[in-house]
Design a protein around this motif. Sequence first.
Motif, mmCIF file in Angstrom:
data_model
loop_
_atom_site.group_PDB
_atom_site.id
_atom_site.type_symbol
_atom_site.label_atom_id
_atom_site.label_comp_id
_atom_site.label_asym_id
_atom_site.label_seq_id
_atom_site.Cartn_x
_atom_site.Cartn_y
_atom_site.Cartn_z
ATOM 1 N N GLN A 77 -7.562 -13.819 -13.865
ATOM 2 C CA GLN A 77 -6.503 -14.115 -12.895
ATOM 3 C C GLN A 77 -5.382 -14.967 -13.486
ATOM 4 O OE1 GLN A 77 -8.100 -15.120 -8.879
ATOM 5 N NE2 GLN A 77 -10.100 -14.596 -9.724
ATOM 6 N N LEU A 78 -5.729 -15.903 -14.331
ATOM 7 C CA LEU A 78 -4.719 -16.788 -14.910
ATOM 8 C C LEU A 78 -3.681 -16.026 -15.734
ATOM 9 C CD1 LEU A 78 -3.678 -19.649 -15.205
ATOM 10 C CD2 LEU A 78 -5.292 -19.994 -17.093
ATOM 11 N N PRO A 79 -4.067 -15.057 -16.577
ATOM 12 C CA PRO A 79 -3.030 -14.313 -17.327
ATOM 13 C C PRO A 79 -2.026 -13.627 -16.409
ATOM 14 C CG PRO A 79 -5.192 -13.941 -18.297
ATOM 15 C CD PRO A 79 -5.424 -14.665 -17.004
ATOM 16 N N ALA A 80 -2.493 -13.069 -15.291
ATOM 17 C CA ALA A 80 -1.578 -12.419 -14.345
ATOM 18 C C ALA A 80 -0.698 -13.446 -13.649
ATOM 19 C CB ALA A 80 -2.372 -11.619 -13.318
ATOM 20 N N LEU A 81 -1.264 -14.608 -13.340
ATOM 21 C CA LEU A 81 -0.488 -15.667 -12.687
ATOM 22 C C LEU A 81 0.663 -16.129 -13.572
ATOM 23 C CD1 LEU A 81 -0.033 -17.768 -10.444
ATOM 24 C CD2 LEU A 81 -1.760 -19.208 -11.574
ATOM 25 N N ARG A 82 0.440 -16.181 -14.865
ATOM 26 C CA ARG A 82 1.473 -16.656 -15.788
ATOM 27 C C ARG A 82 2.723 -15.775 -15.778
ATOM 28 N NH1 ARG A 82 -3.072 -18.003 -19.918
ATOM 29 N NH2 ARG A 82 -3.169 -20.275 -19.843
ATOM 30 N N ARG A 83 2.579 -14.545 -15.295
ATOM 31 C CA ARG A 83 3.723 -13.633 -15.251
ATOM 32 C C ARG A 83 4.489 -13.723 -13.929
ATOM 33 N NH1 ARG A 83 -0.329 -10.300 -17.716
ATOM 34 N NH2 ARG A 83 -0.715 -9.222 -15.736
ATOM 35 N N LEU A 84 4.046 -14.609 -13.047
ATOM 36 C CA LEU A 84 4.641 -14.725 -11.719
ATOM 37 C C LEU A 84 5.255 -16.107 -11.510
ATOM 38 C CD1 LEU A 84 1.665 -13.106 -9.777
ATOM 39 C CD2 LEU A 84 3.860 -12.005 -10.278
ATOM 40 N N ILE A 85 6.195 -16.178 -10.578
ATOM 41 C CA ILE A 85 6.784 -17.465 -10.185
ATOM 42 C C ILE A 85 6.608 -17.589 -8.672
ATOM 43 C CG2 ILE A 85 8.839 -18.932 -10.226
ATOM 44 C CD1 ILE A 85 9.909 -17.233 -12.500
ATOM 45 N N PRO A 86 5.453 -18.078 -8.239
ATOM 46 C CA PRO A 86 5.182 -18.110 -6.795
ATOM 47 C C PRO A 86 5.944 -19.212 -6.067
ATOM 48 C CG PRO A 86 3.354 -19.052 -8.010
ATOM 49 C CD PRO A 86 4.309 -18.516 -9.041
ATOM 50 N N ASP A 87 6.326 -18.911 -4.839
ATOM 51 C CA ASP A 87 6.846 -19.948 -3.944
ATOM 52 C C ASP A 87 5.690 -20.728 -3.327
ATOM 53 O OD1 ASP A 87 9.821 -19.304 -3.883
ATOM 54 O OD2 ASP A 87 8.948 -17.356 -3.356
ATOM 55 N N VAL A 88 4.574 -20.034 -3.101
ATOM 56 C CA VAL A 88 3.360 -20.639 -2.549
ATOM 57 C C VAL A 88 2.186 -20.133 -3.363
ATOM 58 C CG1 VAL A 88 1.859 -20.843 -0.527
ATOM 59 C CG2 VAL A 88 4.343 -20.768 -0.222
ATOM 60 N N LEU A 89 1.314 -21.053 -3.769
ATOM 61 C CA LEU A 89 0.128 -20.681 -4.546
ATOM 62 C C LEU A 89 -1.075 -21.404 -3.988
ATOM 63 C CD1 LEU A 89 -1.410 -19.495 -7.016
ATOM 64 C CD2 LEU A 89 -0.598 -21.477 -8.335
ATOM 65 N N THR A 90 -2.115 -20.646 -3.625
ATOM 66 C CA THR A 90 -3.379 -21.260 -3.216
ATOM 67 C C THR A 90 -4.462 -20.895 -4.221
ATOM 68 O OG1 THR A 90 -3.987 -19.385 -1.779
ATOM 69 C CG2 THR A 90 -2.803 -21.228 -0.767
ATOM 70 N N VAL A 91 -5.329 -21.847 -4.489
ATOM 71 C CA VAL A 91 -6.426 -21.650 -5.444
ATOM 72 C C VAL A 91 -7.713 -22.108 -4.774
ATOM 73 C CG1 VAL A 91 -7.365 -22.249 -7.701
ATOM 74 C CG2 VAL A 91 -4.881 -22.055 -7.398
ATOM 75 N N ALA A 92 -8.592 -21.157 -4.474
ATOM 76 C CA ALA A 92 -9.897 -21.479 -3.876
ATOM 77 C C ALA A 92 -10.959 -20.745 -4.678
ATOM 78 C CB ALA A 92 -9.937 -21.064 -2.411
ATOM 79 N N ILE A 93 -11.540 -21.438 -5.611
ATOM 80 C CA ILE A 93 -12.501 -20.849 -6.544
ATOM 81 C C ILE A 93 -13.605 -21.868 -6.794
ATOM 82 C CG2 ILE A 93 -11.335 -21.663 -8.628
ATOM 83 C CD1 ILE A 93 -12.728 -18.105 -8.248
ATOM 84 N N GLY A 94 -14.805 -21.390 -7.061
ATOM 85 C CA GLY A 94 -15.892 -22.305 -7.382
ATOM 86 C C GLY A 94 -17.142 -22.112 -6.548
ATOM 87 N N ALA A 95 -17.036 -21.426 -5.414
ATOM 88 C CA ALA A 95 -18.225 -21.238 -4.572
ATOM 89 C C ALA A 95 -19.294 -20.427 -5.293
ATOM 90 C CB ALA A 95 -17.836 -20.561 -3.259
ATOM 91 N N ASN A 96 -18.878 -19.471 -6.104
ATOM 92 C CA ASN A 96 -19.850 -18.652 -6.837
ATOM 93 C C ASN A 96 -20.452 -19.385 -8.029
ATOM 94 O OD1 ASN A 96 -19.679 -16.278 -5.224
ATOM 95 N ND2 ASN A 96 -17.715 -15.803 -6.181
ATOM 96 N N ASP A 97 -19.905 -20.549 -8.353
ATOM 97 C CA ASP A 97 -20.484 -21.369 -9.427
ATOM 98 C C ASP A 97 -21.642 -22.233 -8.923
ATOM 99 O OD1 ASP A 97 -18.398 -21.433 -11.983
ATOM 100 O OD2 ASP A 97 -17.418 -21.012 -10.085
ATOM 101 N N ILE A 98 -21.791 -22.313 -7.602
ATOM 102 C CA ILE A 98 -22.762 -23.254 -7.035
ATOM 103 C C ILE A 98 -24.199 -22.819 -7.278
ATOM 104 C CG2 ILE A 98 -23.578 -24.275 -4.866
ATOM 105 C CD1 ILE A 98 -20.945 -25.441 -5.949
#
Length: 251
Positions: free
Chosen positions: A116-137
């Motif tokens: 996901q991060l490589p794709a994000l680097r190609r974008l300039i978001p006005d709003v960005l939410t990041v909710a990750i980590g539940a599957n690491d539990i």
Amino acid sequence: MFLILPISIVAGIVLLMLAFFAVRAWINRRRAAGGKRLAETLHLNAKWWHNERDKPGELLYVAVGDSAAQGVGASKPGRSYVGLIAEHLRKRTGRTVRVVNLSVSGARIREALALQLPALRRLIPDVLTVAIGANDIASFDKHRFERELEELYSALPPGAVVADVPSFYVGVAERNAVVAGSIVRRLATKYGFPVAPLHATTRRQGVARYALNQAAADFFHPNDRGYRVWASAFLPVLDDLLPEDSLHHRG
């Protein structure tokens, strides 16, 4: 010396034990069947969000996340918390919103970094939410969690809204979620990101209410009502970040 209980009490205890095991078996069967049904919808959610990327909008909203961002468990993908946030942004600003949902079902932080991060680097978001980590539990390693999360946060653009992990309510998973949340908040402070209080917001619902009213068929993902709870953790934080000139003022 043995304590001899009346037959009625013994019978009551036996009935309670039988009821407990019967309920647990029913839940396990429903969870397995529900999980199978939801797994069959994963490609449909991914396709729906892929099509959404091509729709134009004055504001660009980008989401990094996992199956919850995909809306698994919702009656429609747009009723996920990502879809609800997008609709809120449209109403709040009076502007059209393009949604690029980079999330991947099953993603842990390491998959967010790789995919996901490589794709994000190609974008300039006005709003960005990041909710990750539940599957690491499930296989939680707090040192790896912190190392990978710091790598992710250090690469995010300013203004991102990050969430801690949702409540798992009981057991080892909940204890791990509390530790993960403390790591999220510490790193968010370090990098200057506001935190959507997802853990506190979901925990307030309680395990009984979640299981009976807010959980999807697999008893893991939220349903439509559950996703409204998730969205409620983000919206006040996002409203505080929206610049004044983006808001829709009515005369």
